[in-house]
Design an enzyme around this catalytic site. Sequence first.
Site, short mmCIF file in Angstrom:
data_model
loop_
_atom_site.label_atom_id
_atom_site.label_comp_id
_atom_site.label_asym_id
_atom_site.label_seq_id
_atom_site.Cartn_x
_atom_site.Cartn_y
_atom_site.Cartn_z
N HIS A 100 2.69 -3.37 6.86
CA HIS A 100 1.62 -2.37 6.64
C HIS A 100 1.59 -1.41 7.83
O HIS A 100 2.34 -1.56 8.80
CB HIS A 100 0.27 -3.08 6.53
CG HIS A 100 0.11 -3.90 5.29
ND1 HIS A 100 -0.76 -3.57 4.29
CD2 HIS A 100 0.71 -5.05 4.89
CE1 HIS A 100 -0.70 -4.47 3.32
NE2 HIS A 100 0.19 -5.39 3.65
N HIS A 115 0.88 -1.16 0.00
CA HIS A 115 0.00 0.00 0.00
C HIS A 115 0.92 1.21 0.00
O HIS A 115 1.66 1.43 0.97
CB HIS A 115 -0.92 -0.02 1.23
CG HIS A 115 -1.94 -1.12 1.15
ND1 HIS A 115 -2.31 -1.89 2.22
CD2 HIS A 115 -2.64 -1.60 0.07
CE1 HIS A 115 -3.22 -2.78 1.82
NE2 HIS A 115 -3.42 -2.63 0.53
N GLU A 157 1.34 -5.08 11.03
CA GLU A 157 0.87 -3.69 11.10
C GLU A 157 1.74 -2.99 12.13
O GLU A 157 1.75 -3.35 13.31
CB GLU A 157 -0.60 -3.66 11.56
CG GLU A 157 -1.56 -4.36 10.62
CD GLU A 157 -1.94 -3.52 9.39
OE1 GLU A 157 -1.65 -2.31 9.38
OE2 GLU A 157 -2.51 -4.10 8.45
N GLU A 207 1.55 3.48 2.97
CA GLU A 207 2.02 2.91 4.24
C GLU A 207 3.53 2.76 4.14
O GLU A 207 4.05 1.79 3.60
CB GLU A 207 1.32 1.57 4.50
CG GLU A 207 -0.19 1.78 4.68
CD GLU A 207 -1.00 0.50 4.68
OE1 GLU A 207 -0.43 -0.59 4.82
OE2 GLU A 207 -2.24 0.59 4.52
#
Length: 388
Positions: free
Chosen positions: A259, A151, A352, A154
């Site tokens: 991410h 992404h 994450e 990110e």
Amino acid sequence: MPLKHVDKPNIPVKTKHEIPVKSKTPIAYPVPVKGPKPHLNPIKEIQQRVAQAKELLMKKQHEETKKLLNLLHKKVRSKEETLSNDSFIHHNYEEMTWLLKDYAKNFKNIARLYNIGSSVQNRKLWVMEISNNPGKHEPGEPEVKYIANMHGNEVVGREVLLQFIQYLCLNYGQYRRVTDLVDTTRIHILPSMNPDGYEMAASDGGRWNIGRKNADGVDLNRNFPDQFFPSTTGDPQPETMAVMKWIDSIPFVLSASFHSGALVANYPYDDNPSGQSSYSATPDDDVFRQLARSYSEAHPTMHLANTPWKCKDVPREHFIDGITNGAKWFSITGGMQDYNYVHSNAFEVTLELGCEKFPNASSLPEYWQDNKEALLVYLEQVGTNCIL
Ligand code: GEM
Ligand code: ZN
């Protein structure tokens, strides 16, 4: 008192060939016709030469000893090399390319830069391989990969992985733990899977969702063939295709994709046939839970029930031990981690790294410190105490 009788010295009888020598006359030594001026005292000269020779020997030994000590010192050093805070900047595509080429050039013995294809806007998908035998698969040596920035907005993972590359290069042969890791695993690092998205996000000042998708407007983490559902995002995009081919060409066993937007280690499956958000276990659920936990436990806050939370606009979620099953968290189709598990031998988790997707560069050193240990521990899962 009578004087003690002293015998007269036994003076030898002179022969006619002998040259008479006057007493008190200094002894005349033969003078060389050519050459340096003679020393007056040969014993002194010999002593001096011996002293010089000794000094030379000592000096040489000293140098040898110094060399040996340096070598030993290097071998036993247990403190790793760290980078100065100036190196913590956001690297755009050009800067990232320059940095990767520079490290590949300066650390040829362990670093090899290659690309697995190009993005929609023709940016190279650079991969840095770090291993003791770059370019070669060695039987029995596990192949592992780290991927970030699928992404484009990110960006924490991208910078953390660029730091990790530098950290491995600078510490190989210096810090035992890094040397062992690089000697026993073949590490492949793709710092940016979506370089086009990154440039869009960076030029927009890093607003929330700009640049998440690739230049064709596709979310790459919805674009892989799914085991339960047909694609909702069309054919695989060039970036997706490149990663699929890459997975096919190298026998990866371990992987992680980085991410941001939450703080948790997410493991497969990401969906289930019902399409509902409920736990969807792989047959290797225990292994995945252990892998996810290895990262969250080595991270100073990920595993905590009450994580310090910086972003007011992002709701804080609570995950037991800092791990979650993907489908239980929220179900997605076409995700990359499931594709790895279903179509290859690679165990991939999705990490994450925090609430902020495009944080200020000043917080990058903190992100690096928070993730450094976890990055090592995760890869060490395929090492001596391996579970894979
Ligand atoms: C997530 S990452 C995928 C997490 N998997 C599941 N099943 N929840 C995404 O891709 O939407 C969030 C992110 O982008 O960071
Ligand atoms: Zn993401």
